[in-house]
Design a protein around this motif. Structure first.
Motif, PDB file in Angstrom:
ATOM      1  N   LYS A  84       0.826  -1.206   0.000  1.00 59.83           N
ATOM      2  CA  LYS A  84       0.000   0.000   0.000  1.00 59.83           C
ATOM      3  C   LYS A  84       0.858   1.252   0.000  1.00 59.83           C
ATOM      4  O   LYS A  84       0.591   2.225  -0.698  1.00 59.83           O
ATOM      5  N   PHE A  85       1.929   1.232   0.831  1.00 61.96           N
ATOM      6  CA  PHE A  85       2.803   2.399   0.877  1.00 61.96           C
ATOM      7  C   PHE A  85       3.532   2.590  -0.450  1.00 61.96           C
ATOM      8  O   PHE A  85       3.753   3.709  -0.894  1.00 61.96           O
ATOM      9  N   ASP A  86       3.910   1.490  -1.079  1.00 61.72           N
ATOM     10  CA  ASP A  86       4.602   1.594  -2.355  1.00 61.72           C
ATOM     11  C   ASP A  86       3.712   2.172  -3.439  1.00 61.72           C
ATOM     12  O   ASP A  86       4.197   2.722  -4.426  1.00 61.72           O
ATOM     13  N   GLN A  87       2.384   2.048  -3.257  1.00 65.09           N
ATOM     14  CA  GLN A  87       1.457   2.626  -4.222  1.00 65.09           C
ATOM     15  C   GLN A  87       1.330   4.134  -4.052  1.00 65.09           C
ATOM     16  O   GLN A  87       0.762   4.814  -4.891  1.00 65.09           O
ATOM     17  N   GLY A  88       1.873   4.664  -2.935  1.00 67.92           N
ATOM     18  CA  GLY A  88       1.820   6.102  -2.692  1.00 67.92           C
ATOM     19  C   GLY A  88       0.481   6.529  -2.132  1.00 67.92           C
ATOM     20  O   GLY A  88      -0.405   5.739  -1.872  1.00 67.92           O
ATOM     21  N   GLY A  89       0.323   7.843  -1.919  1.00 67.09           N
ATOM     22  CA  GLY A  89      -0.945   8.383  -1.461  1.00 67.09           C
ATOM     23  C   GLY A  89      -0.960   8.736   0.005  1.00 67.09           C
ATOM     24  O   GLY A  89      -1.800   9.502   0.446  1.00 67.09           O
ATOM     25  N   PHE A  90      -0.047   8.181   0.807  1.00 66.82           N
ATOM     26  CA  PHE A  90      -0.043   8.460   2.233  1.00 66.82           C
ATOM     27  C   PHE A  90       1.099   9.394   2.610  1.00 66.82           C
ATOM     28  O   PHE A  90       1.028  10.115   3.576  1.00 66.82           O
ATOM     29  N   GLY A  91       2.168   9.348   1.897  1.00 64.37           N
ATOM     30  CA  GLY A  91       3.315  10.196   2.176  1.00 64.37           C
ATOM     31  C   GLY A  91       3.926  10.672   0.867  1.00 64.37           C
ATOM     32  O   GLY A  91       3.280  10.688  -0.176  1.00 64.37           O
ATOM     33  N   VAL A  92       5.204  11.043   0.935  1.00 64.22           N
ATOM     34  CA  VAL A  92       5.910  11.546  -0.237  1.00 64.22           C
ATOM     35  C   VAL A  92       6.604  10.380  -0.938  1.00 64.22           C
ATOM     36  O   VAL A  92       7.281   9.575  -0.287  1.00 64.22           O
ATOM     37  N   ASP A  93       6.419  10.294  -2.239  1.00 65.11           N
ATOM     38  CA  ASP A  93       7.008   9.199  -3.001  1.00 65.11           C
ATOM     39  C   ASP A  93       8.461   9.524  -3.348  1.00 65.11           C
ATOM     40  O   ASP A  93       8.811   9.752  -4.510  1.00 65.11           O
ATOM     41  N   GLN A  94       9.293   9.582  -2.324  1.00 68.01           N
ATOM     42  CA  GLN A  94      10.723   9.854  -2.488  1.00 68.01           C
ATOM     43  C   GLN A  94      11.515   8.910  -1.591  1.00 68.01           C
ATOM     44  O   GLN A  94      11.015   8.468  -0.556  1.00 68.01           O
ATOM     45  N   PRO A  95      12.759   8.607  -1.960  1.00 73.57           N
ATOM     46  CA  PRO A  95      13.574   7.733  -1.113  1.00 73.57           C
ATOM     47  C   PRO A  95      14.034   8.462   0.146  1.00 73.57           C
ATOM     48  O   PRO A  95      14.109   9.693   0.178  1.00 73.57           O
ATOM     49  N   VAL A  96      14.309   7.689   1.195  1.00 68.30           N
ATOM     50  CA  VAL A  96      14.878   8.238   2.421  1.00 68.30           C
ATOM     51  C   VAL A  96      16.397   8.261   2.273  1.00 68.30           C
ATOM     52  O   VAL A  96      16.995   7.273   1.836  1.00 68.30           O
ATOM     53  N   GLN A  97      17.010   9.376   2.616  1.00 71.21           N
ATOM     54  CA  GLN A  97      18.462   9.478   2.495  1.00 71.21           C
ATOM     55  C   GLN A  97      19.147   8.466   3.394  1.00 71.21           C
ATOM     56  O   GLN A  97      18.628   8.077   4.439  1.00 71.21           O
TER      57      GLN A  97
END
Length: 371
Positions: A77-90
């Motif tokens: 679900k998180f990989d589908q986006g929509g809940f947070g920012v679709d960017q990698p964590v440093q």
């Protein structure tokens, strides 16, 4: 002439008659032998305790498999986006690796009453090594006098920043992180904004919250549909009632109920948040997280990366309530502002800094209690 050959009886089927005993077959011999006692032990029947333990182990295995499958579902679900920012964590910035700070804002935005005023202002600091957290809450009417900013109530800043986004080019959430970081003497990493409907949905999806209502509360407002009517004592509240509980300030009923100030509101906010932690940590709560995320999707704004959300859930889903320190900051009410108590504000800053530095809530409490 007789055809009989003497007086002997006729032969049977042409076979010679004999008095010798015929040999027995192997089957007949075996059948005739007395049965030997078997040395094999009959299998013992499982006792009720053994059967119960076996059932528990099977259920545990099923639960583990289900949990792993559900964790995979959440990750999807998180990989589908929509809940947070679709960017990698440093690299090195994941919740499992370093302390994080987050600004939590609750706006009074409603379909009949659109607004960006913040009724709830909280700042949380979390540390993965100590598995502890601090949540500082500030009264909505706090008077803020801060260099570089207009002197005003703290709940008005987000709305002001929203109104300037197009001209300033800076998101209101980023402006709030900078301002609150300066006010509390820390760096704020993330901001999450939740409106009234989102709050209702979260409580309802978790099946309500258990609280102990300290007093009767009654207030009505036909303009926005508010109808607060709560009775003193232990209660389980749904989303609507829980929102009434944290919002209640004054009464216009007959007879009137006792008014409530910002300090009481902050205590009730902490009580509801504490109850929600218990709900989330139960097996039923864990399995409802997906539905909660779906419910608040349209009523929540956050700059947390999707991968970071996954890391936070994996790191803190089982955090002990004893290691979550709630620090409501008090002060003095002089209409229309709350003037914060300096000592309480400094204590709140220290608590946040302790969590960031790796001092657990329980260690800090023990140190303050020692002579």
């Amino acid at each position: 002439m007789s055809n009989n050959k003497g007086s002997l009886p006729p032969r049977s089927n042409g076979q010679p008659r004999t008095n010798r005993q015929q040999p027995r077959t192997a089957a007949a011999t075996q059948a005739a032998r007395p049965k030997a006692k078997s040395n094999k032990k009959k299998p013992k029947k499982r006792g009720p305790f053994a059967r119960m333990m076996r059932l528990l182990l099977i259920l545990l295995l099923v639960a583990v498999i289900a949990a792993l499958g559900y964790a995979g579902y959440l990750y999807w679900k998180f990989d589908q986006g929509g809940f947070g920012v679709d960017q990698p964590v440093q690299a090195g910035q994941a919740a499992s690796e370093k302390p994080l700070t987050m600004l939590l804002l609750g706006t009074d935005n409603r379909p009949k009453h659109p607004s960006n005023l913040t009724d709830v202002i909280m700042v949380a600091a979390l540390n993965p090594k100590t598995k502890s957290a601090t949540v500082v809450s500030l009264p909505r009417d706090t008077y803020v006098e801060l260099s570089g900013y207009k002197k005003t109530k703290i709940n008005a800043f987000y709305s002001r920043f929203k109104g300037k986004e197009k001209t300033s080019g800076i998101l209101a959430e980023d402006e709030m992180k900078t301002m609150m970081g300066k006010y509390l003497g820390i760096e704020v990493n993330y901001a999450t904004v939740l409106d009234f409907q989102g709050f209702r949905d979260i409580v309802d999806e978790f099946g309500g919250v258990d609280v102990n209502i300290s007093q009767n509360m009654c207030y009505t407002d036909s303009v926005d549909g508010t109808n607060i009517n709560l009775k003193q004592g232990p209660a389980q509240l749904d989303g609507d009632k829980a929102l009434d509980y944290v919002r209640y300030r004054k009464s216009n009923c007959s007879p009137q109920t006792k008014p409530s100030d910002d300090f009481d509101r902050n205590k009730r906010q902490s009580e509801v948040l504490n109850s929600l932690i218990s709900q989330m940590q139960s097996l039923g709560g864990v399995l409802k997280i997906g539905r909660v995320l779906d419910a608040v999707d349209d009523n929540l704004e956050s700059d947390i990366e999707n991968a970071q959300i996954k890391s936070m859930i994996a790191t803190y889903w089982d955090i002990s309530k004893a290691d979550v320190e709630f620090v409501p900051v008090g002060g003095t009410w002089r209409s229309p502002y709350v003037y914060i108590n300096d000592k309480e504000l400094e204590a709140a800053k220290k608590s946040l800094q302790d969590r960031i530095a790796g001092v657990s809530a329980s260690e800090a409490s023990a140190a303050s209690d020692s002579p």
